[in-house]
Scaffold this motif. Structure first.
Motif, PDB file in Angstrom:
ATOM      1  N   UNK A  66       0.823  -1.205   0.000  1.00 54.23           N
ATOM      2  CA  UNK A  66       0.000   0.000   0.000  1.00 54.23           C
ATOM      3  C   UNK A  66       0.856   1.254   0.000  1.00 54.23           C
ATOM      4  N   UNK A  67       1.910   1.264   0.813  1.00 57.27           N
ATOM      5  CA  UNK A  67       2.799   2.432   0.864  1.00 57.27           C
ATOM      6  C   UNK A  67       3.488   2.670  -0.476  1.00 57.27           C
ATOM      7  N   UNK A  68       3.880   1.596  -1.156  1.00 54.62           N
ATOM      8  CA  UNK A  68       4.507   1.787  -2.466  1.00 54.62           C
ATOM      9  C   UNK A  68       3.500   2.270  -3.496  1.00 54.62           C
ATOM     10  N   UNK A  69       2.226   1.916  -3.322  1.00 54.28           N
ATOM     11  CA  UNK A  69       1.193   2.345  -4.273  1.00 54.28           C
ATOM     12  C   UNK A  69       0.824   3.816  -4.104  1.00 54.28           C
ATOM     13  N   UNK A  70       1.161   4.406  -2.971  1.00 51.82           N
ATOM     14  CA  UNK A  70       0.843   5.818  -2.763  1.00 51.82           C
ATOM     15  C   UNK A  70       1.566   6.724  -3.756  1.00 51.82           C
ATOM     16  N   UNK A  71       2.686   6.276  -4.295  1.00 52.84           N
ATOM     17  CA  UNK A  71       3.384   7.053  -5.317  1.00 52.84           C
ATOM     18  C   UNK A  71       2.535   7.264  -6.555  1.00 52.84           C
ATOM     19  N   UNK A  72       1.621   6.344  -6.815  1.00 53.80           N
ATOM     20  CA  UNK A  72       0.720   6.487  -7.957  1.00 53.80           C
ATOM     21  C   UNK A  72      -0.196   7.687  -7.822  1.00 53.80           C
ATOM     22  N   UNK A  73      -0.625   7.979  -6.601  1.00 53.85           N
ATOM     23  CA  UNK A  73      -1.471   9.150  -6.385  1.00 53.85           C
ATOM     24  C   UNK A  73      -0.692  10.443  -6.620  1.00 53.85           C
ATOM     25  N   UNK A  74       0.558  10.443  -6.195  1.00 54.36           N
ATOM     26  CA  UNK A  74       1.412  11.611  -6.452  1.00 54.36           C
ATOM     27  C   UNK A  74       1.556  11.813  -7.960  1.00 54.36           C
ATOM     28  N   UNK A  75       1.867  10.732  -8.671  1.00 55.22           N
ATOM     29  CA  UNK A  75       2.002  10.822 -10.120  1.00 55.22           C
ATOM     30  C   UNK A  75       0.711  11.252 -10.796  1.00 55.22           C
ATOM     31  N   UNK A  76      -0.424  10.753 -10.294  1.00 51.86           N
ATOM     32  CA  UNK A  76      -1.719  11.123 -10.876  1.00 51.86           C
ATOM     33  C   UNK A  76      -1.960  12.619 -10.753  1.00 51.86           C
TER      34      UNK A  76
END
Length: 122
Positions: A66-76
């Motif tokens: 989950x923590x690694x997936x949070x980077x996707x929100x930043x990129x979005x």
């Protein structure tokens, strides 16, 4: 440490692609999201399995995924905000498409070269 940075970069790239796609049109955004989900689900399941095999508990492995997936929100959010400029949007699409091709071809060529070598010998 290097693999964590690479994983976060990969997830941010996916978020950039999704954000830029939704800034372009909803139809393009939905199709890009579906493609990235098809790409990321096996990847995340593999990461989860590796973490569990390395001694993480199931909860810890899910938390790290989950923590690694949070980077996707930043990129979005970055992709959606800067893609109002068509030149920036074109660069985001070009770079992310190139990264997807690289990952796919690096994996396929590595396996295919062994297969073709085997076929030529026999």
């Amino acid at each position: 440490m290097n693999s964590e940075i690479q994983l976060c970069y990969c997830v941010v790239k996916d978020g950039l692609a999704i954000g830029a796609s939704f800034a372009e049109s909803v139809k393009l955004g939905v199709s890009t999201t579906i493609a990235i989900i098809c790409h990321e689900v096996p990847h995340e399941l593999g990461n989860y399995a590796v973490l569990v095999k390395c001694g993480f508990t199931h909860v810890q492995a899910l938390l790290f995924n989950f923590l690694s997936a949070l980077g996707g929100f930043v990129g979005f959010y970055v992709g959606a905000s800067v893609s109002n400029n068509p030149d920036v949007s074109a660069w985001i699409f070009t770079v992310t498409a190139g990264m997807f091709f690289y990952v796919a071809l690096a994996d396929i060529v590595k396996r295919a070269s062994f297969f073709f070598f085997f076929v030529i010998l026999f």
